[in-house]
Design an enzyme around this catalytic site. Structure first.
Site, mmCIF file in Angstrom:
data_model
loop_
_atom_site.group_PDB
_atom_site.id
_atom_site.type_symbol
_atom_site.label_atom_id
_atom_site.label_comp_id
_atom_site.label_asym_id
_atom_site.label_seq_id
_atom_site.Cartn_x
_atom_site.Cartn_y
_atom_site.Cartn_z
ATOM 1 N N GLU A 103 0.838 -1.210 0.000
ATOM 2 C CA GLU A 103 0.000 0.000 0.000
ATOM 3 C C GLU A 103 0.872 1.259 0.000
ATOM 4 O O GLU A 103 0.560 2.250 -0.659
ATOM 5 C CB GLU A 103 -0.943 -0.027 1.206
ATOM 6 C CG GLU A 103 -1.981 -1.143 1.058
ATOM 7 C CD GLU A 103 -2.865 -1.295 2.268
ATOM 8 O OE1 GLU A 103 -2.335 -1.671 3.330
ATOM 9 O OE2 GLU A 103 -4.068 -1.022 2.174
ATOM 10 N N GLU A 123 -3.722 -9.337 3.784
ATOM 11 C CA GLU A 123 -4.469 -8.993 5.005
ATOM 12 C C GLU A 123 -5.629 -9.947 5.267
ATOM 13 O O GLU A 123 -5.938 -10.257 6.418
ATOM 14 C CB GLU A 123 -5.006 -7.563 4.913
ATOM 15 C CG GLU A 123 -3.959 -6.484 5.104
ATOM 16 C CD GLU A 123 -3.232 -6.098 3.824
ATOM 17 O OE1 GLU A 123 -3.245 -6.873 2.852
ATOM 18 O OE2 GLU A 123 -2.657 -4.995 3.799
#
Ligand SMILES: CCCCCCC/C=C/C(=O)SCCNC(=O)CCNC(=O)[C@H](O)C(C)(C)COP(=O)(O)OP(=O)(O)OC[C@H]1O[C@@H](n2cnc3c(N)ncnc32)[C@H](O)[C@@H]1OP(=O)(O)O
Length: 717
Positions: A103, A123
């Site tokens: 990210e 995640e």
């Protein structure tokens, strides 16, 4: 925690420095924010490169921080600030860029990756979603469909594929940071507007994409909630402006962050790593025990297990002698091993590795191997004979391992002249697919033998757990009681469908009766015969539903006697359309058989609800887990949980049986076991374990503190 330097006068280089994986802990986030601001402020600096020290870009947010109150600067504004900057920022990705690491890279204007690097948003495997803009930026980069697939599965993507997907701009075999620095200098002055992913427009996703993905996930996820939230977040990216999508991402994350599933999955992540740091009751441990390299191995027995083990060894590049005395079995085994290796080769577009296997009927061919894995069927006499011969044939420093799933490793070691070189290597069927390996140490196994078996397991891509020697070791010892309870439930009024439905709703991939049909009812039958519970060794003076002084259900034996062995005979606990059929259907014949059985033994069928199915099956298993910990057969609750998640289909998002007990509450588990033990005094293992009582007496400490209540290992070294 993040270092700053100036290269070539005008390039600001920020290196994440938080070994071993440069996780984005609060000090790292703080340092990145500070260094980025410094670089943006510095009039001499025209471009910025962000990299990670020690060949790793970033393993993502610091998972350990999730258990406490999050402090330090949040990731989202930090990444936004990078993207909004007026100087080009290039991510130089080596090793991995996972989760928050990717990210961060997506907030940079360009990404250069080493060809061996991997990227991904895993995640979901931790019960979360990529909440630092990953669900909003990745779809704007790759298109919705690929992003949806990556985010809902957490799949790791190798650099060349990442290039094809557009996740990285360039892949290099050279020094990645140097390439990134040159690249950064070359783009100075170019417009950054279209490099800011938050400003990109998304093209329309294919019709029905979200509905189809959601349906697939609901079928596959077995009750896991994070993949569903991931779909909702990506859908927001496709339907809302960036800012509103980010709000949705944040709200969805808030529902996941403190959930029991996220806690269970994060526990599982660390549990899997903790089992690699094994320790034995005699004080030996992984930190001081050196493994020996295995160049040549041998496998004895080419049944289902042996074949899978041969394939696993070859896949790891180890040369193998595959030995089988039965000519027909040798022929079939050879054909099947070669077929699997050829399929592997096709998949990877490479030459088959069959040249690494030598098939033989002669034990004498094993004289020069470093390690032998015996995988013949469960017959102690036969195994002892093999071990006696191996002890004479194999070179003196060869390790002798057995793949037994329940027999006594010490008894086998005792017939050899080298008991210290003997360990169990209990693979799970099919051995080339299943991840779990129980490494069973005996009384005399040397630390070197355990270390070698653990290391070999790692090389084969297995999750290896060192366990002590007792009937069934950890997994099967617990499993036996769970199966028995399921059979008792049928006696008392349940059907296989009811029991399986409750277990599948809980999250097991398959209910216990479907599993039994798949592996074959004769497997357990053979074990029960060996244990004198059925067949010739039975003391028939006992009542028919009692054996060896306690309650026994002969239901499975009766089915075996009828030849109903499961899928392979088209009948077992379910009905199949043909022998070898895979699709279980309720069997009216079996239901009538249960009615007759109950009436024969004067048993009155009663309604059994799902809670009782779960408590009887799972709490008995958990109770045995506590006994195993108390006996020192497993060194901590993580070992038991890793075994159940990787070998027995326990839903990962429920952490494992011991973690589940902690979640349910130890006093509740104790209270229900006391209740069931009172109701079934002829089932001794329902009596709560002394360790469980001790933990409850001590205020039910959380699972991470249980080790303090276990008997301490004492050093014999
Ligand atoms: C409201 C809050 C909002 C927050 C928004 C957050 C959005 C972002 C979320 C995330 O980024 S979650 C994390 C995502 N990342 C991962 O899932 C990666 C996990 N790690 C791995 O896959 C592997 O560890 C690795 C990076 C591929 C390295 O593998 P390797 O086999 O080389 O080493 P390991 O034995 O696995 O790990 C070494 C050591 O490092 C610890 N560790 C690894 N990753 C993390 C991490 N992300 N956080 C903390 N610690 C990590 C691991 O436990 C090992 O520790 P020890 O056992 O040696 O103590």
């Amino acid at each position: 925690m993040a270092k700053y330097s100036r290269l070539h006068g005008s390039v600001g280089l920020i290196s994440l420095a938080n070994p071993p994986v440069n996780a984005l802990s609060s000090v790292v986030r703080h340092a990145i924010s500070e260094k980025v601001a410094k670089a943006f402020r510095d009039p001499e600096v025209t471009c910025v490169v962000i990299c990670g020290e020690n060949g790793v870009f970033c393993g993502g947010a610091d998972i350990r921080e999730f258990a406490s109150t999050m402090r330090g600067p949040p990731l989202v504004p930090m990444i936004d600030a990078i993207e909004e900057g007026e100087k080009p920022v290039v991510a130089a990705i080596e090793g991995v860029a996972f989760g928050g690491g990717l990210e961060l890279a997506l907030g940079c204007h360009y990404r250069i990756a080493h060809y061996k690097a991997r990227v991904g948003l895993p995640e979901v495997t931790l019960g979360l979603l990529p909440a630092a803009g990953g669900t909003q930026r990745l779809p704007r980069l790759t298109g919705v469909a690929p992003a949806l697939q990556l985010i809902t599965t957490g799949r790791h993507v190798a650099a060349p594929e990442a290039l094809k997907l557009g996740i990285v701009d360039q892949v290099t075999e050279q020094n990645t940071v140097e390439v990134a620095v040159q690249f950064a200098k070359s783009v100075v002055g170019q417009a950054l507007h279209n490099r800011r992913l938050s400003l990109r427009q998304l093209s329309c996703p294919p019709d029905g994409l979200f509905e189809e993905t959601m349906a697939q996930i609901k079928q596959r996820a077995r009750g896991a909630v994070a993949p569903i939230a991931c779909v909702q977040a990506v859908k927001a990216a496709a339907t809302l402006p960036f800012k509103a999508g980010m709000d949705k991402e944040r709200d969805l994350m808030a529902t996941l962050f403190n959930s029991g599933q996220a806690k269970a999955l994060q526990y599982s992540f660390f549990a899997q790593r903790s089992v690699a740091k094994w320790n034995l009751p005699n004080g030996a441990h992984s930190g001081i025990s050196k493994a020996r390299a295995v160049h040549r191995a041998a496998v004895i027995g080419l049944g289902t297990m042996g074949r899978g083990i041969v394939v696993s060894l070859v896949r790891a590049g180890i040369s193998v002698i595959a030995m089988e005395t039965n000519e027909k079995q040798l022929h079939t085994g050879k054909k099947m091993v070669i077929a699997i290796l050829e399929k592997d080769a096709q998949k990877h577009n490479a030459a088959p590795r069959a040249d690494l296997v030598h098939f033989t009927e002669r034990l004498s061919d094993l004289s020069n191997v470093d390690l032998v894995i015996e995988a013949v069927y469960e017959d102690m006499v036969l195994k002892k004979d093999i071990f006696k011969q191996l002890s004479m044939i194999c070179k003196p420093d060869a390790f002798l391992c057995t793949n037994t799933s329940a027999l006594n490793v010490d008894e086998l070691a005792a017939v050899t002249g080298r008991p210290e070189m003997v360990v169990g290597m209990h693979f799970f069927a099919p051995a080339h697919v299943m991840k779990l390996l129980e490494v069973v140490y005996g009384q005399h196994s040397s630390p070197e033998a355990v270390a070698t078996a653990m290391q070999l397991g790692k090389r084969l891509g297995k999750v290896s757990v060192a366990v002590g020697n007792c009937p069934g070791f950890v997994g099967n010892r617990m499993m036996k009681l769970y199966v028995e309870q399921a059979h008792f439930l049928l006696e008392e009024g349940a059907t296989p469908e009811q029991v399986d439905e409750a277990l599948e709703e809980f999250g097991f991939a398959m209910g216990i009766f479907k599993v039994s049909d798949l592996s074959g009812l004769d497997v357990g039958w053979r074990v029960r015969k060996e244990a004198g519970l059925t067949g010739a060794g039975v003391d028939w003076k006992e009542p028919p539903r009692r054996r060896q002084g306690r309650r026994y259900s002969p239901l499975a034996d009766l089915l075996c006697e009828k030849g109903h062995l499961g899928q392979k005979t088209s009948r077992g606990w379910y009905l199949y359309e043909k022998p070898g059929g895979r699709d279980p259907k309720p069997d009216q014949g079996l239901h009538s058989f249960l009615v007759e059985y109950r009436s024969k033994y004067g048993l009155k069928a009663r309604r059994i609800d799902k809670d009782e199915v779960l408590e009887r099956c799972l709490f008995s298993l958990i109770n045995e887990g506590f006994c195993i910990l108390d006996d020192g057969i497993a060194s901590g609750p993580e070992d038991v949980d890793v075994i159940y998640v990787h070998g027995y289909g326990w839903p990962r998002h429920r952490g494992g049986p011991m973690f589940y007990a902690d979640m349910v509450g130890l006093s509740k588990v104790l209270e229900r076991l006391e209740f069931y033990h009172q109701a079934h005094p002829d089932v001794p293992y329902l009596k709560p374990s002394p360790l469980l009582r001790k933990l409850v007496r001590n205020g039910s400490p959380p699972i991470r503190e249980w080790r303090e209540f276990l008997k301490r290992p004492h050093s014999h070294l």
